[in-house]
Design a protein around this motif. Structure first.
Motif, mmCIF file in Angstrom:
data_model
loop_
_atom_site.group_PDB
_atom_site.id
_atom_site.type_symbol
_atom_site.label_atom_id
_atom_site.label_comp_id
_atom_site.label_asym_id
_atom_site.label_seq_id
_atom_site.Cartn_x
_atom_site.Cartn_y
_atom_site.Cartn_z
ATOM 1 N N THR A 18 84.916 22.693 69.595
ATOM 2 C CA THR A 18 85.544 22.982 68.312
ATOM 3 C C THR A 18 86.444 21.821 67.910
ATOM 4 O O THR A 18 86.949 21.082 68.760
ATOM 5 N N LEU A 27 84.081 21.765 63.355
ATOM 6 C CA LEU A 27 83.210 22.290 64.419
ATOM 7 C C LEU A 27 83.774 23.643 64.862
ATOM 8 O O LEU A 27 84.948 23.764 65.191
ATOM 9 N N ARG A 28 82.892 24.651 64.896
ATOM 10 C CA ARG A 28 83.355 26.001 65.210
ATOM 11 C C ARG A 28 82.648 26.579 66.431
ATOM 12 O O ARG A 28 82.480 27.781 66.554
ATOM 13 N N MET A 30 80.077 24.260 68.911
ATOM 14 C CA MET A 30 78.790 23.555 69.019
ATOM 15 C C MET A 30 78.369 23.514 70.481
ATOM 16 O O MET A 30 79.185 23.254 71.358
ATOM 17 N N GLY A 49 78.732 18.955 60.409
ATOM 18 C CA GLY A 49 79.553 18.584 61.565
ATOM 19 C C GLY A 49 78.890 17.592 62.496
ATOM 20 O O GLY A 49 79.394 17.338 63.595
ATOM 21 N N LYS A 50 77.781 16.985 62.061
ATOM 22 C CA LYS A 50 77.040 16.062 62.934
ATOM 23 C C LYS A 50 77.891 14.858 63.325
ATOM 24 O O LYS A 50 78.005 14.524 64.506
ATOM 25 N N THR A 52 81.127 14.455 63.182
ATOM 26 C CA THR A 52 82.292 14.876 63.981
ATOM 27 C C THR A 52 81.881 15.076 65.441
ATOM 28 O O THR A 52 82.558 14.598 66.362
ATOM 29 N N LEU A 53 80.757 15.758 65.662
ATOM 30 C CA LEU A 53 80.296 15.983 67.036
ATOM 31 C C LEU A 53 79.978 14.656 67.724
ATOM 32 O O LEU A 53 80.373 14.432 68.880
ATOM 33 N N VAL A 215 72.078 22.441 63.406
ATOM 34 C CA VAL A 215 73.488 22.794 63.230
ATOM 35 C C VAL A 215 73.768 23.089 61.760
ATOM 36 O O VAL A 215 73.135 22.522 60.865
ATOM 37 N N GLY A 218 79.244 23.821 61.263
ATOM 38 C CA GLY A 218 79.998 23.591 62.495
ATOM 39 C C GLY A 218 79.507 24.347 63.710
ATOM 40 O O GLY A 218 80.173 24.356 64.743
ATOM 41 N N ARG A 219 78.335 24.980 63.596
ATOM 42 C CA ARG A 219 77.806 25.729 64.743
ATOM 43 C C ARG A 219 76.381 25.306 65.054
ATOM 44 O O ARG A 219 75.635 24.910 64.162
ATOM 45 N N THR A 220 76.012 25.444 66.337
ATOM 46 C CA THR A 220 74.619 25.267 66.714
ATOM 47 C C THR A 220 73.876 26.544 66.363
ATOM 48 O O THR A 220 74.278 27.629 66.787
#
Ligand SMILES: Nc1ncnc2c1ncn2[C@@H]1O[C@H](COP(=O)(O)OP(=O)(O)O)[C@@H](O)[C@H]1O
Ligand SMILES: [Mg+2]
Length: 313
Positions: A18, A27-28, A30, A49-50, A52-53, A215, A218-220
């Motif tokens: 996150t 990101l919530r 991942m 969120g790519k 950011t991850l 994704v 922010g989630r997978t």
């Protein structure tokens, strides 16, 4: 879904990552696994969120929470050890226009403390790998956008990383450069590198990637082997017949074929699974409709992606 297995087998293993920027939850939660010897695609719409991850995996941004191992090293406990094995290609990277192509690579060879004696050979090998040998000694600013992108790939490989992270590497590349990028990433994977490549352009990934991590917000939302996608997908289908009127008549009054829209010489219909499409084709042939073309209107990845983003609205 792939079964989670021991992190020693994977280039990247991240769970529950996150990260918020102020009140924006980028990101919530991942989850991602990037196996060695494969190309994994990180796919999602803009803002998913790519980047950011990837920044977090590259140790350039701290997560708020989550467990992350890169090349077997816990990022929180030992980011230095992970960095030794990490290659990183950002979506936009400063090019040092006043340098020559080989000075540029020498700068990064320095940063990674490559022994001076190895440097010239390594730089030549990398330039050959990305098809830029003839630019040795030329200033970086003479390169086209695609060539600069390839120089960026060369730079990310200077220390022979076991884990390679690339953020939208194909954006802005012409078709030929894309094919070359694909071949390069495939050959790195064949040598055992764990490759993670983000994109929101799906067509190019279909041939490049072995696995896809989807994704959104922010989630997978999904993790698939590319080969499994065709079975999971429900694309629309394009059908053409020598006798379009006969085709239209055969489809008339059959809600199970989905929404039928007319095309020159035929129609588009669906969405249907591969099994449903096979049944329909057999039925049309049995009714003596002279079908000359029957195929998915979109790639498997695109149809899974569209279904995913639709469900979330
Ligand atoms: N430095 C930042 N400050 C504030 N918000 C950010 C920052 N970086 C990203 N975000 C926000 O986080 C979300 C995810 O962005 P990003 O990781 O760039 O997505 P993607 O690369 O998938 O397009 C977006 O809502 C974006 O606006
Ligand atoms: Mg991005």
């Amino acid at each position: 879904m792939d079964r989670p297995s021991s992190s020693a087998e994977h280039g990247v293993e991240a769970r529950g990552v996150t990260r918020a920027f102020g009140t924006v939850p980028a990101l919530r939660g991942m989850d991602i696994t990037v196996p060695y010897g494969q190309v994994t695609a990180l796919v999602g719409p803009n803002g998913a969120g790519k980047t950011t991850l990837l920044l977090i995996l590259a140790t350039l941004l701290a997560p708020d929470a989550g467990h992350i191992r890169v090349a077997g090293h816990d990022l929180r406990a030992d980011p230095e050890a992970a960095r030794v094995h990490l290659g990183w290609m950002p979506d936009v990277f400063g090019v040092y226009d006043q340098l020559t192509v080989d000075e540029y690579l020498a700068f990064f060879a320095d940063a990674y403390r490559l022994p001076a004696a190895e440097r010239p050979r390594r730089i030549r090998a990398l330039l050959a790998l990305v098809h830029l040998e003839e630019y040795l000694g030329q200033p970086v600013h003479v390169l086209s956008r695609g060539q600069k992108q390839r120089l960026g790939v060369a730079r990310s490989l200077i220390h022979k990383p076991r884990v390679l992270l690339l953020d939208e590497p194909a954006s802005g590349l012409d078709p030929r450069s894309r094919v070359e990028l694909r071949d390069l990433l495939r050959s790195l994977a064949a040598e055992g590198v764990a490759v993670l490549v983000s994109s929101h352009v799906l067509g190019e990934l279909e041939e490049m990637a072995d696995r896809v991590v989807l994704v959104d917000h922010g989630r997978t939302v999904g993790e698939h082997r590319m080969g499994d996608l065709a079975g999971a997908a429900r694309p629309r289908w394009r059908v053409r017949a020598l006798d379009p009127g006969g085709l239209a008549a055969a489809l008339d009054g059959r809600p199970e074929v989905g929404e039928v829209s007319e095309l020159p010489g035929g129609c588009e219909l669906g969405p249907l699974t591969e099994a449903q499409a096979a049944g329909l084709l057999a039925d049309l042939v049995a009714r003596k409709v002279p079908v000359v073309e029957f195929g998915p209107a979109t790639g498997a990845l695109e149809s899974v992606y569209l279904a995913m983003t639709e469900n979330r609205r």
